[in-house]
Scaffold this motif. Sequence first.
Motif, short mmCIF file in Angstrom:
data_model
loop_
_atom_site.label_atom_id
_atom_site.label_comp_id
_atom_site.label_asym_id
_atom_site.label_seq_id
_atom_site.Cartn_x
_atom_site.Cartn_y
_atom_site.Cartn_z
N HIS A 1 6.71 -4.41 -7.99
CA HIS A 1 5.50 -4.79 -8.70
C HIS A 1 4.67 -5.82 -7.94
CE1 HIS A 1 6.79 -2.71 -12.32
NE2 HIS A 1 7.99 -3.23 -12.13
N LYS A 2 5.33 -6.66 -7.14
CA LYS A 2 4.64 -7.71 -6.38
C LYS A 2 5.01 -7.58 -4.92
CE LYS A 2 4.14 -11.20 -9.91
NZ LYS A 2 4.17 -12.63 -10.17
N ALA A 3 4.12 -8.09 -4.05
CA ALA A 3 4.39 -8.07 -2.61
C ALA A 3 3.64 -9.21 -1.94
CB ALA A 3 3.99 -6.73 -2.01
N HIS A 4 4.01 -9.50 -0.72
CA HIS A 4 3.42 -10.60 0.07
C HIS A 4 2.37 -10.00 1.02
CE1 HIS A 4 4.11 -14.83 1.38
NE2 HIS A 4 3.32 -14.38 2.35
N TYR A 5 1.14 -10.50 0.93
CA TYR A 5 0.03 -9.97 1.73
C TYR A 5 -0.30 -10.86 2.91
CZ TYR A 5 -1.34 -6.66 -1.97
OH TYR A 5 -1.37 -5.64 -2.87
N VAL A 6 -0.64 -10.25 4.06
CA VAL A 6 -1.08 -10.97 5.25
C VAL A 6 -2.27 -10.21 5.85
CG1 VAL A 6 -0.45 -11.81 7.55
CG2 VAL A 6 1.24 -11.83 5.71
N ARG B 1 1.39 -11.41 -4.40
CA ARG B 1 0.38 -10.96 -5.35
C ARG B 1 0.88 -9.72 -6.10
NH1 ARG B 1 -4.49 -12.82 -5.25
NH2 ARG B 1 -5.07 -14.31 -3.66
N GLN B 2 0.29 -9.52 -7.26
CA GLN B 2 0.58 -8.35 -8.08
C GLN B 2 -0.01 -7.11 -7.41
OE1 GLN B 2 2.26 -8.60 -11.08
NE2 GLN B 2 2.28 -6.40 -11.31
N LEU B 3 0.76 -6.03 -7.35
CA LEU B 3 0.26 -4.76 -6.82
C LEU B 3 -0.48 -4.01 -7.92
CD1 LEU B 3 3.41 -3.55 -4.86
CD2 LEU B 3 1.31 -4.47 -3.89
N THR B 4 -1.47 -3.23 -7.55
CA THR B 4 -2.21 -2.43 -8.52
C THR B 4 -1.30 -1.36 -9.11
OG1 THR B 4 -4.21 -2.78 -7.24
CG2 THR B 4 -4.25 -1.01 -8.85
N TYR B 5 -0.48 -0.78 -8.29
CA TYR B 5 0.50 0.20 -8.75
C TYR B 5 1.80 -0.03 -7.99
CZ TYR B 5 -1.00 2.49 -4.45
OH TYR B 5 -1.31 2.76 -3.15
N GLN B 6 2.89 0.47 -8.56
CA GLN B 6 4.20 0.26 -7.95
C GLN B 6 4.31 1.00 -6.62
OE1 GLN B 6 7.50 1.35 -10.37
NE2 GLN B 6 7.09 -0.17 -11.93
#
Length: 131
Positions: free
Chosen positions: A55-60, A45-50
């Motif tokens: 810019h993007k990261a994997h969420y669990v 998903r897109q991060l709100t801020y770096q």
Amino acid sequence: MRHYEICFIVHPDQSEQVPAMIERYKGVIAQRNGIVHRLEDWGRRQLTYQIQKVHKAHYVLMNIECDQDTVNELEHSFKFSDAVVRHLIVKMTKAVTAPSPMMKEEKSKSMMERGAEPRPVESTPAEAPAA
């Protein structure tokens, strides 16, 4: 044992390691007689801020029931893992097993993408007036 909600964010370059990480954390919980009530992999998903120029990261997201030693061990492994960018552990009052709002949103998006049409409402014949 107490209930906890754990959310951790994995660096996008390490996304292929997420299933192995989840299994490792589930193993730590099970080894110490804990229970995983809910496990959701929200994907990339897109991060709100770096964060660390990413810019993007994997969420669990995980909802678990365990003792304090298990939480300490999980937090220690999150802190010293290069793949985990951020983590959050919150104490909950009860076990949460229902899908999170993020998963409900994903289901509605996937249904819209598939072009699933709403089910037609079956019409019932009008009752005949009694004579």
